[in-house]
Design a protein around this motif. Structure first.
Motif, PDB file in Angstrom:
ATOM      1  N   ILE A 236      42.897  44.659  38.650  1.00  0.00           N
ATOM      2  CA  ILE A 236      42.065  44.536  37.448  1.00  0.00           C
ATOM      3  C   ILE A 236      41.285  43.229  37.464  1.00  0.00           C
ATOM      4  CG2 ILE A 236      42.209  44.186  34.955  1.00  0.00           C
ATOM      5  CD1 ILE A 236      44.459  46.273  34.965  1.00  0.00           C
ATOM      6  N   VAL A 237      41.904  42.168  37.911  1.00  0.00           N
ATOM      7  CA  VAL A 237      41.194  40.886  38.000  1.00  0.00           C
ATOM      8  C   VAL A 237      40.020  41.000  38.971  1.00  0.00           C
ATOM      9  CG1 VAL A 237      41.395  38.494  38.745  1.00  0.00           C
ATOM     10  CG2 VAL A 237      43.186  39.510  37.337  1.00  0.00           C
ATOM     11  N   ILE A 238      40.246  41.660  40.116  1.00  0.00           N
ATOM     12  CA  ILE A 238      39.157  41.842  41.084  1.00  0.00           C
ATOM     13  C   ILE A 238      38.045  42.705  40.482  1.00  0.00           C
ATOM     14  CG2 ILE A 238      38.570  42.881  43.306  1.00  0.00           C
ATOM     15  CD1 ILE A 238      41.385  42.131  44.255  1.00  0.00           C
ATOM     16  N   ALA A 239      38.431  43.776  39.786  1.00  0.00           N
ATOM     17  CA  ALA A 239      37.425  44.649  39.163  1.00  0.00           C
ATOM     18  C   ALA A 239      36.610  43.892  38.131  1.00  0.00           C
ATOM     19  CB  ALA A 239      38.114  45.850  38.529  1.00  0.00           C
ATOM     20  N   GLN A 240      37.251  43.019  37.388  1.00  0.00           N
ATOM     21  CA  GLN A 240      36.529  42.215  36.409  1.00  0.00           C
ATOM     22  C   GLN A 240      35.478  41.354  37.085  1.00  0.00           C
ATOM     23  OE1 GLN A 240      39.827  40.248  34.382  1.00  0.00           O
ATOM     24  NE2 GLN A 240      39.050  41.084  32.481  1.00  0.00           N
ATOM     25  N   LYS A 241      35.851  40.712  38.179  1.00  0.00           N
ATOM     26  CA  LYS A 241      34.904  39.837  38.885  1.00  0.00           C
ATOM     27  C   LYS A 241      33.717  40.633  39.405  1.00  0.00           C
ATOM     28  CE  LYS A 241      37.393  36.095  38.530  1.00  0.00           C
ATOM     29  NZ  LYS A 241      36.923  34.969  37.683  1.00  0.00           N
TER      30      LYS A 241
ATOM     31  N   ALA B 216      46.991  30.978  35.525  1.00  0.00           N
ATOM     32  CA  ALA B 216      46.498  32.269  35.031  1.00  0.00           C
ATOM     33  C   ALA B 216      47.514  33.394  35.222  1.00  0.00           C
ATOM     34  CB  ALA B 216      45.197  32.627  35.741  1.00  0.00           C
ATOM     35  N   LEU B 217      48.492  33.207  36.099  1.00  0.00           N
ATOM     36  CA  LEU B 217      49.422  34.302  36.412  1.00  0.00           C
ATOM     37  C   LEU B 217      50.188  34.849  35.197  1.00  0.00           C
ATOM     38  CD1 LEU B 217      51.051  33.539  39.886  1.00  0.00           C
ATOM     39  CD2 LEU B 217      49.556  35.427  39.253  1.00  0.00           C
ATOM     40  N   PRO B 218      50.746  33.998  34.324  1.00  0.00           N
ATOM     41  CA  PRO B 218      51.516  34.567  33.202  1.00  0.00           C
ATOM     42  C   PRO B 218      50.702  35.447  32.274  1.00  0.00           C
ATOM     43  CG  PRO B 218      52.038  32.245  33.498  1.00  0.00           C
ATOM     44  CD  PRO B 218      50.865  32.539  34.383  1.00  0.00           C
ATOM     45  N   LEU B 219      49.368  35.312  32.302  1.00  0.00           N
ATOM     46  CA  LEU B 219      48.536  36.171  31.463  1.00  0.00           C
ATOM     47  C   LEU B 219      48.374  37.550  32.072  1.00  0.00           C
ATOM     48  CD1 LEU B 219      46.979  35.950  28.791  1.00  0.00           C
ATOM     49  CD2 LEU B 219      44.938  35.400  30.106  1.00  0.00           C
ATOM     50  N   GLY B 220      48.421  37.638  33.405  1.00  0.00           N
ATOM     51  CA  GLY B 220      48.208  38.914  34.062  1.00  0.00           C
ATOM     52  C   GLY B 220      49.479  39.682  34.370  1.00  0.00           C
ATOM     53  N   ILE B 221      50.609  39.006  34.318  1.00  0.00           N
ATOM     54  CA  ILE B 221      51.874  39.653  34.672  1.00  0.00           C
ATOM     55  C   ILE B 221      52.683  39.895  33.403  1.00  0.00           C
ATOM     56  CG2 ILE B 221      54.031  39.345  35.942  1.00  0.00           C
ATOM     57  CD1 ILE B 221      52.453  37.680  37.937  1.00  0.00           C
TER      58      ILE B 221
ATOM     59  N   GLY C 165      42.957  44.073  27.932  1.00  0.00           N
ATOM     60  CA  GLY C 165      43.625  45.130  27.179  1.00  0.00           C
ATOM     61  C   GLY C 165      44.444  46.038  28.078  1.00  0.00           C
ATOM     62  N   LEU C 166      43.904  46.349  29.255  1.00  0.00           N
ATOM     63  CA  LEU C 166      44.629  47.200  30.201  1.00  0.00           C
ATOM     64  C   LEU C 166      45.886  46.490  30.727  1.00  0.00           C
ATOM     65  CD1 LEU C 166      44.458  49.976  31.481  1.00  0.00           C
ATOM     66  CD2 LEU C 166      43.173  48.979  33.369  1.00  0.00           C
ATOM     67  N   LEU C 167      45.736  45.203  31.028  1.00  0.00           N
ATOM     68  CA  LEU C 167      46.903  44.442  31.475  1.00  0.00           C
ATOM     69  C   LEU C 167      47.983  44.397  30.396  1.00  0.00           C
ATOM     70  CD1 LEU C 167      45.365  41.370  33.340  1.00  0.00           C
ATOM     71  CD2 LEU C 167      46.807  43.149  34.308  1.00  0.00           C
ATOM     72  N   LEU C 168      47.562  44.128  29.157  1.00  0.00           N
ATOM     73  CA  LEU C 168      48.535  44.082  28.063  1.00  0.00           C
ATOM     74  C   LEU C 168      49.167  45.454  27.845  1.00  0.00           C
ATOM     75  CD1 LEU C 168      46.576  41.850  25.500  1.00  0.00           C
ATOM     76  CD2 LEU C 168      48.545  41.182  26.894  1.00  0.00           C
ATOM     77  N   GLY C 169      48.355  46.510  28.001  1.00  0.00           N
ATOM     78  CA  GLY C 169      48.891  47.860  27.841  1.00  0.00           C
ATOM     79  C   GLY C 169      49.915  48.202  28.911  1.00  0.00           C
ATOM     80  N   LEU C 170      49.645  47.773  30.142  1.00  0.00           N
ATOM     81  CA  LEU C 170      50.598  48.030  31.227  1.00  0.00           C
ATOM     82  C   LEU C 170      51.933  47.340  30.984  1.00  0.00           C
ATOM     83  CD1 LEU C 170      48.274  47.653  34.353  1.00  0.00           C
ATOM     84  CD2 LEU C 170      49.474  49.732  33.651  1.00  0.00           C
TER      85      LEU C 170
ATOM     86  N   SER D 238      46.014  53.067  25.000  1.00  0.00           N
ATOM     87  CA  SER D 238      46.017  51.960  24.039  1.00  0.00           C
ATOM     88  C   SER D 238      44.792  51.072  24.226  1.00  0.00           C
ATOM     89  CB  SER D 238      47.300  51.149  24.189  1.00  0.00           C
ATOM     90  OG  SER D 238      47.421  50.634  25.503  1.00  0.00           O
ATOM     91  N   MET D 239      44.326  50.938  25.495  1.00  0.00           N
ATOM     92  CA  MET D 239      43.125  50.141  25.740  1.00  0.00           C
ATOM     93  C   MET D 239      41.908  50.787  25.082  1.00  0.00           C
ATOM     94  SD  MET D 239      40.262  50.012  27.963  1.00  0.00           S
ATOM     95  CE  MET D 239      40.669  50.832  29.496  1.00  0.00           C
TER      96      MET D 239
END
Length: 575
Positions: free
Chosen positions: A284-289, A414-419, A229-234, A87-88
């Motif tokens: 994913i957050v670490i990879a983004q950074k 920021a947590l509710p956006l990633g979980i 997108g990957l987080l939302l897909g998960l 989906s991403m």
């Protein structure tokens, strides 16, 4: 001597407090306010997650043992990753192309830039149901039309199976495209037209400019968009639940839901199943950074709004219109046909169209009550989270000192956006089913979970608005003798009207058709529109499902219209 001491001015109760002492009290009050706000946010965001993990580790990690014994666990994980990655990719391809096409629209066709945002406004559950009415193997309208083609006229069902995993991925990708479009469009606004014009003058074609200039400069936006997108897909729940259940296709989120709804209920196992999603979010957050690094490398000068000066292209308008027809008009048409029909089958008979399904829906006390609950919970959550988001943004931007408190606040928001929302739903179900706050079965638990899920959106939009304003307005107000509270009420809030309207629009839209967390915290007495649609869908009352979905869309559209009245006509472009 003793008389002289009794007459010292320091003992006079009416003497004004020294300036230094007054400033110290003011600093202490502000520090207390920051820590109090941090505690509130920590309880809202952190406590549900702590309760979930605590339950999973109880009895020597029994929850994890049961999760590891889940039948076909490896296949469950593979499906989850496949759904997220697939989906991403779909969303990245369409979202990036749409953003580039929007930047090359002729001036008179600028209104078409709103089309890619429309899927965010429409309820996700309505869109999924609309696709099911079109592409169901048997009675799907598009499938019935395709079976008239010479090479498929021998088929009795299909050729498309909307209940298969690839089509769940495609439909989920359509839903995520709008988010990627917004991220990439924001990145394209920072690209200088001078770079693009130079490439054209050097003889590069339109495709060459896109691949050699635009895409490299969009790297931060693409990485951030891909991560989100990957987080939302998960965390996807709606399409896998509605479409995948028919063929036993489960992902982690749906498996968590069935663990909490089956008998016996296994909350600990559900909590353990959600742990990989937490881990993926952190990675994913670490990879983004690491991928973005120093963002200043990608900033070009003179780019504000310069994308609109690119050479217009005819294909741009055609591509956006075609996307709108496929992603929006087609599923909504399928929904409307079923809503107007006495029953759902492969044929369309306009002569039998009736409004009876709408009358039935609007005369049902359960449906009316779910609409009221959705509206009340959404409005109450927005009313709670809007001042919270404003206060958090002001602390993060303007507050000096207290680095630990500010860092914790930034992280928690920021947590509710990633979980995934379904994890928060399970956490709220556990947290508010026991003392000290027994709220399960009331509207309050829905309001609180909605407010928690919207914290990052409210904070981000307020922060963006404050950054755009700068600090000069506040400083001018302070020089003229106004206090902090007066400055925020009389200066900042009126100037942030557009950002506030945009935040209200975004949160109201997302909340009125919120489905994932609502499925976990609902009770027989507290249903919202999305959960009612799911119950009718499970019972096979498809015309009623379509009618209620149309009503959901109308309610959401009315909310957006109100937000546009408050925040201006361009409020959708600020989403």
């Amino acid at each position: 001597m003793s008389v002289a001491l009794e007459e010292r001015p320091e003992t006079t109760p009416d003497r004004p407090m020294p300036v230094a002492q007054s400033m110290a009290w003011a600093r202490a009050r502000r520090r207390f306010g920051v820590w109090a706000l941090l505690l509130v946010v920590a309880y809202l965001v952190g406590m549900p997650l702590i309760r979930l993990q605590g339950l999973a580790f109880e009895d020597g990690g029994a929850g994890y043992e049961r999760a590891l014994d889940t039948p076909a666990l490896a296949e469950l994980l593979w499906r989850t990753v496949y759904l997220a990655l697939g989906s991403m990719v779909v969303a990245m391809v369409f979202g990036t192309t749409l953003a580039y096409a929007a930047s090359r629209l002729p001036q008179r066709a600028g209104f078409l830039r709103t089309i890619p945002i429309i899927p965010i406004v429409l309820p996700a559950i309505a869109m999924v149901v609309g696709w099911a009415f079109l592409l169901s193997p048997g009675p799907g309208y598009l499938n019935a039309a395709l079976r008239n083609l010479p090479w498929w006229d021998h088929l009795e069902s299909g050729p498309v199976d909307v209940y298969s995993l690839p089509w769940i991925v495609i439909i989920t990708g359509f839903g995520l495209t709008s988010f990627i479009y917004l991220f990439v469009s924001a990145g394209m606004a920072n690209i200088s037209a001078d770079h693009l014009e130079a490439a054209h003058v050097a003889g590069s074609s339109g495709l060459g400019v896109f691949f050699k200039i635009v895409l490299p400069l969009l790297r931060p936006s693409l990485i951030y968009g891909a991560g989100v997108g990957l987080l939302l897909g998960l965390g996807q729940f709606t399409a896998p639940l509605l479409l995948g259940t028919n063929q036993g296709i489960r992902v982690l989120t749906t498996q968590m839901y069935f663990s909490t709804s089956q008998i016996p209920v296994d909350y600990a196992g559900a909590a353990a199943l959600g742990s990989p999603l937490l881990l993926f979010g952190v990675l994913i957050v670490i990879a983004q950074k690491l991928g973005i690094g120093d963002q200043t490398r990608f900033v070009t000068h003179g780019g504000k709004g310069t994308v609109r000066r690119q050479r217009p292209s005819r294909w741009a308008a055609g591509f956006i219109v075609l996307y709108g027809l496929v992603a929006v008009v087609l599923p909504m048409t399928g929904l409307l046909i079923v809503a107007l029909s006495p029953f759902w089958n492969a044929s369309i008979d306009p002569g039998s169209f009736t409004l009876d399904n709408f009358r039935t829906a609007l005369q049902s006390p359960n449906i009316i009550e779910s609409i009221v609950t959705s509206l009340v919970a959404s409005i109450a959550a927005v009313a709670i989270v809007l001042p919270l988001g404003y206060a958090i943004s002001a602390i993060l931007l303007y507050r000096r000192g207290m680095p630990v408190a500010r860092s914790l606040l930034d992280f928690l928001v920021a947590l509710p956006l990633g979980i995934p929302a379904v994890i928060f739903g399970a956490g709220f179900l556990l947290t508010y089913s026991e003392p000290p706050f027994v709220l399960y079965g009331t509207t309050w638990v829905i309001i609180l979970v909605y407010a928690t899920l919207m914290l990052p959106f409210a904070t981000r939009m307020m922060t963006n608005g404050m950054l755009a304003l700068g600090s000069s307005y506040q400083e001018a107000s302070w020089v003229n003798g106004a206090g902090r509270l007066k400055t925020h009420v009389l200066i900042m809030l009126p100037l942030l009207r557009g950002s506030i309207g945009g935040a209200v629009a975004l949160m109201f839209v997302l909340l009125t058709h919120e489905f994932s967390a609502s499925m976990l915290v609902r009770s027989p007495m507290t249903q919202v529109m999305g959960t009612v649609v799911y119950d009718f869908w499970s019972n096979g009352a498809y015309p009623t499902v379509a009618a209620v979905s149309i009503i959901m869309t109308v309610v959401t559209g009315a909310g957006v219209a109100v937000a546009m009245t408050i925040g201006g006509r361009d409020v959708l472009s600020k989403l």
